[in-house]
Design a protein around this motif. Structure first.
Motif, PDB file in Angstrom:
ATOM      1  N   SER A 212       9.011  14.477  -1.482  1.00  0.00           N
ATOM      2  CA  SER A 212       8.740  13.195  -1.485  1.00  0.00           C
ATOM      3  C   SER A 212       8.419  12.682  -2.946  1.00  0.00           C
ATOM      4  N   ILE A 213       7.439  13.324  -3.560  1.00  0.00           N
ATOM      5  CA  ILE A 213       7.416  12.754  -4.886  1.00  0.00           C
ATOM      6  C   ILE A 213       8.708  13.009  -5.846  1.00  0.00           C
ATOM      7  N   PHE A 214       9.221  14.041  -5.765  1.00  0.00           N
ATOM      8  CA  PHE A 214      10.365  14.147  -6.430  1.00  0.00           C
ATOM      9  C   PHE A 214      11.497  13.339  -6.181  1.00  0.00           C
ATOM     10  N   LEU A 215      11.606  12.896  -5.034  1.00  0.00           N
ATOM     11  CA  LEU A 215      12.603  11.850  -4.597  1.00  0.00           C
ATOM     12  C   LEU A 215      12.459  10.497  -5.095  1.00  0.00           C
ATOM     13  N   ILE A 216      11.114  10.588  -4.965  1.00  0.00           N
ATOM     14  CA  ILE A 216      10.497   8.859  -5.488  1.00  0.00           C
ATOM     15  C   ILE A 216      10.906   8.958  -7.123  1.00  0.00           C
ATOM     16  N   LEU A 217      10.633   9.991  -7.706  1.00  0.00           N
ATOM     17  CA  LEU A 217      10.823   9.904  -9.292  1.00  0.00           C
ATOM     18  C   LEU A 217      12.336   9.932  -9.539  1.00  0.00           C
ATOM     19  N   SER A 218      13.186  10.434  -8.794  1.00  0.00           N
ATOM     20  CA  SER A 218      14.740  10.532  -8.963  1.00  0.00           C
ATOM     21  C   SER A 218      14.890   9.079  -8.717  1.00  0.00           C
ATOM     22  N   PHE A 219      14.506   8.365  -7.681  1.00  0.00           N
ATOM     23  CA  PHE A 219      14.950   7.055  -7.588  1.00  0.00           C
ATOM     24  C   PHE A 219      14.462   5.990  -8.576  1.00  0.00           C
ATOM     25  N   GLU A 220      13.235   6.513  -9.076  1.00  0.00           N
ATOM     26  CA  GLU A 220      12.589   5.410 -10.224  1.00  0.00           C
ATOM     27  C   GLU A 220      13.542   5.644 -11.724  1.00  0.00           C
ATOM     28  N   ALA A 221      14.190   6.971 -11.681  1.00  0.00           N
ATOM     29  CA  ALA A 221      14.912   7.238 -12.830  1.00  0.00           C
ATOM     30  C   ALA A 221      16.388   6.481 -12.915  1.00  0.00           C
ATOM     31  N   GLU A 222      16.763   6.478 -11.656  1.00  0.00           N
ATOM     32  CA  GLU A 222      18.135   6.035 -11.265  1.00  0.00           C
ATOM     33  C   GLU A 222      17.984   4.490 -11.305  1.00  0.00           C
ATOM     34  N   VAL A 223      17.053   3.928 -11.027  1.00  0.00           N
ATOM     35  CA  VAL A 223      16.862   2.563 -10.560  1.00  0.00           C
ATOM     36  C   VAL A 223      15.997   1.837 -11.559  1.00  0.00           C
ATOM     37  N   ASP A 224      16.005   2.250 -12.880  1.00  0.00           N
ATOM     38  CA  ASP A 224      15.416   1.720 -13.960  1.00  0.00           C
ATOM     39  C   ASP A 224      13.824   1.213 -13.441  1.00  0.00           C
ATOM     40  N   GLY A 225      12.863   2.161 -13.044  1.00  0.00           N
ATOM     41  CA  GLY A 225      11.615   1.968 -12.780  1.00  0.00           C
ATOM     42  C   GLY A 225      11.314   1.779 -11.220  1.00  0.00           C
ATOM     43  N   GLY A 226      12.275   1.584 -10.438  1.00  0.00           N
ATOM     44  CA  GLY A 226      12.081   1.784  -8.870  1.00  0.00           C
ATOM     45  C   GLY A 226      11.397   0.352  -8.403  1.00  0.00           C
ATOM     46  N   GLY A 227      10.483  -0.273  -9.154  1.00  0.00           N
ATOM     47  CA  GLY A 227       9.846  -1.835  -8.790  1.00  0.00           C
ATOM     48  C   GLY A 227       9.004  -1.310  -7.461  1.00  0.00           C
ATOM     49  N   SER A 228       9.011  -2.283  -6.383  1.00  0.00           N
ATOM     50  CA  SER A 228       8.257  -2.231  -5.273  1.00  0.00           C
ATOM     51  C   SER A 228       8.668  -1.037  -4.226  1.00  0.00           C
ATOM     52  N   PHE A 229       9.779  -0.522  -4.574  1.00  0.00           N
ATOM     53  CA  PHE A 229      10.219   0.538  -3.709  1.00  0.00           C
ATOM     54  C   PHE A 229       9.438   1.801  -4.086  1.00  0.00           C
ATOM     55  N   THR A 230       9.307   2.120  -5.262  1.00  0.00           N
ATOM     56  CA  THR A 230       8.430   3.090  -5.772  1.00  0.00           C
ATOM     57  C   THR A 230       7.149   2.998  -5.470  1.00  0.00           C
ATOM     58  N   ALA A 231       6.450   1.823  -5.569  1.00  0.00           N
ATOM     59  CA  ALA A 231       5.189   1.645  -5.320  1.00  0.00           C
ATOM     60  C   ALA A 231       4.688   1.777  -4.040  1.00  0.00           C
ATOM     61  N   LEU A 232       5.666   1.215  -2.904  1.00  0.00           N
ATOM     62  CA  LEU A 232       5.442   1.360  -1.672  1.00  0.00           C
ATOM     63  C   LEU A 232       5.376   3.052  -1.228  1.00  0.00           C
ATOM     64  N   ALA A 233       6.502   3.702  -1.540  1.00  0.00           N
ATOM     65  CA  ALA A 233       6.726   5.133  -1.279  1.00  0.00           C
ATOM     66  C   ALA A 233       5.589   6.100  -1.720  1.00  0.00           C
ATOM     67  N   PHE A 234       5.043   5.781  -2.884  1.00  0.00           N
ATOM     68  CA  PHE A 234       3.742   6.422  -3.505  1.00  0.00           C
ATOM     69  C   PHE A 234       2.792   6.170  -2.752  1.00  0.00           C
ATOM     70  N   ALA A 235       2.611   4.930  -2.293  1.00  0.00           N
ATOM     71  CA  ALA A 235       1.378   4.746  -1.513  1.00  0.00           C
ATOM     72  C   ALA A 235       1.548   5.233  -0.063  1.00  0.00           C
ATOM     73  N   VAL A 236       2.655   5.447   0.720  1.00  0.00           N
ATOM     74  CA  VAL A 236       2.553   6.009   1.875  1.00  0.00           C
ATOM     75  C   VAL A 236       2.338   7.634   1.859  1.00  0.00           C
ATOM     76  N   VAL A 237       2.879   8.335   0.565  1.00  0.00           N
ATOM     77  CA  VAL A 237       2.724   9.622   0.315  1.00  0.00           C
ATOM     78  C   VAL A 237       1.083   9.932   0.154  1.00  0.00           C
ATOM     79  N   ILE A 238       0.424   8.948  -0.660  1.00  0.00           N
ATOM     80  CA  ILE A 238      -0.903   9.051  -0.974  1.00  0.00           C
ATOM     81  C   ILE A 238      -1.907   8.993   0.411  1.00  0.00           C
ATOM     82  N   ILE A 239      -1.291   8.151   1.119  1.00  0.00           N
ATOM     83  CA  ILE A 239      -1.871   8.101   2.512  1.00  0.00           C
ATOM     84  C   ILE A 239      -1.858   9.301   3.304  1.00  0.00           C
ATOM     85  N   SER A 240      -0.750   9.877   3.356  1.00  0.00           N
ATOM     86  CA  SER A 240      -0.223  10.978   4.187  1.00  0.00           C
ATOM     87  C   SER A 240      -0.978  12.095   3.680  1.00  0.00           C
TER      88      SER A 240
END
Length: 395
Positions: free
Chosen positions: A349-377
């Motif tokens: 999941s972390i790899f896919l989040i970072l891949s999204f971040e690299a592809e979409v110039d920072g990722g914005g709220s998408f990246t922040a939300l995904a990271f938060a869900v992974v940390i909670i999990s």
């Protein structure tokens, strides 16, 4: 990341894993992530940069190979149908249902298209059983749960990457994929990776069998783990499934033909050190990287998405096991609930989040939300596995 920083992180990781050897139910990933978050505030570690390339090409091949090599061929054979189903059709269905649910609840909090919601689901669907497997084995007298969780996670990483790649192309407008072409690409990439891994795993196993030098045998396993991964990625098939298939093939062939006990001891010793080192660095780095997202205002939505991921996973597992009489006899609703909770999110999941971040110039709220869900999990599921398994499966 400098050599000195790496050595310090390894020392911290080894100390935590030493505690885990004494306390078998200690949630090591959670502790390492918290320590990583704390380290991120120290100037000495502020220069560390965690990239998708680092996770995918450095950590992942080793972790996948050692898990596949150690995975019991008998355990896989006993539960192969359920494992393959959950890691293929099961994960596709989960992405579809979870994506629709995320799209339905995200409106008031986050502007997310249906494709974006499906992409979020693809990011959050792969499972990571690090330390959970050992806890399951210690908490129950039956290895079945641990075998299913570990086997599913080995295979669903490859499925997740294929789904993510297709949805990413649609999200960025770089490709317009039909349902037929999606399944065609999925089969090509998946089966191609498996075929490549099985072939080279068998060939290397023969080389190992005829090589009586223990150092050479370990060297061959390193070549297999990283060589097959990069070869598969180069020709356009799944490197994840290639290295998993190669590791499983080596395990099968080892049990069938290789009799040198010293080889097993040497190989287990080497890859045991590699696994502990990689996990120590990886979860500390996840904590360092996640620290920048702790100020996110999306924690409420993240909690909702996490709960949705648990509910959807339970529906898919319990529903699919009830469809077939053979699975119904093997997996009760209590065991379905345990399989659901044991599927925590992590490395992939972390790899896919970072891949999204690299592809979409920072990722914005998408990246922040995904990271938060992974940390909670990582926090809730790793802490809860031991007590939940004992409660659900108690005699």
């Amino acid at each position: 990341m400098s050599i000195n920083q790496t050595i310090v992180l390894l020392l911290i990781g080894y100390l935590i894993f030493t505690l885990d050897k004494k306390q078998e139910n200690l949630p090591v990933p959670m502790i390492l992530v918290f320590i990583g978050i704390g380290l991120s505030f120290l100037p000495y570690f502020s220069t560390i940069e965690v990239t998708e390339h680092l996770i995918y090409h450095v950590f992942l091949p080793a972790l996948l190979f050692v898990s596949a090599y150690r995975f019991s061929p008998e355990g896989f054979k006993r539960n192969s149908q359920l494992i393959i189903f959950l890691a293929s059709i099961g994960i596709i269905v989960t992405v579809g249902i979870l994506g629709a649910a995320i799209y339905a609840v995200s409106g008031p909090f986050l502007s997310l298209s249906l494709t974006g919601a499906m992409l979020m689901a693809a990011v959050l669907t792969p499972t990571d059983p690090v330390s959970v497997v050992s806890i399951l084995k210690n908490s129950t007298s039956d290895d079945k749960m641990a075998d299913v969780v570990e086997g599913e996670s080995l295979l669903n990483d490859g499925t997740s990457i294929v789904i993510f790649s297709v949805l990413m192309g649609m999200y960025t407008g770089k490709s317009d994929v039909s349902l037929l072409s999606f399944f065609g690409e999925f089969l090509l990439v998946s089966l191609g990776g498996i075929a490549l891994g099985v072939t080279f795993g068998w060939l290397i196993s023969k080389g190992v069998h005829y090589t009586h030098n223990r150092e050479y045998q370990v060297m061959l396993s390193i070549v297999l783990a990283y060589g097959i991964f990069n070869l598969a990625e180069y020709i356009g098939v799944s490197g994840v499934l290639a290295v998993v298939s190669a590791g499983l093939m080596l395990s099968v062939e080892y049990g069938r033909t290789i009799k040198e006990e010293h080889f097993k001891e040497t190989l287990d010793g080497f890859w045991g050190v590699v696994e502990t080192s990689a996990l120590s660095l990886l979860f500390l780095l996840i904590g360092v990287e996640a620290a920048g997202y702790l100020v996110s205002t999306l924690w409420g939505l993240a909690a909702v998405v996490f709960l949705l991921s648990i509910v959807v996973r339970f529906i898919v597992i319990a529903g699919s096991t009830q469809l077939f009489p053979n699975w119904r006899r093997k997996i009760s609703w209590r065991e379905s609930a345990l399989l659901t909770w044991a599927g925590l999110k992590g490395t992939m999941s972390i790899f896919l989040i970072l891949s999204f971040e690299a592809e979409v110039d920072g990722g914005g709220s998408f990246t922040a939300l995904a990271f938060a869900v992974v940390i909670i999990s990582l926090i809730l599921q790793s802490v809860g596995v031991a007590p939940i398994s004992k409660k659900l499966l108690k005699a």
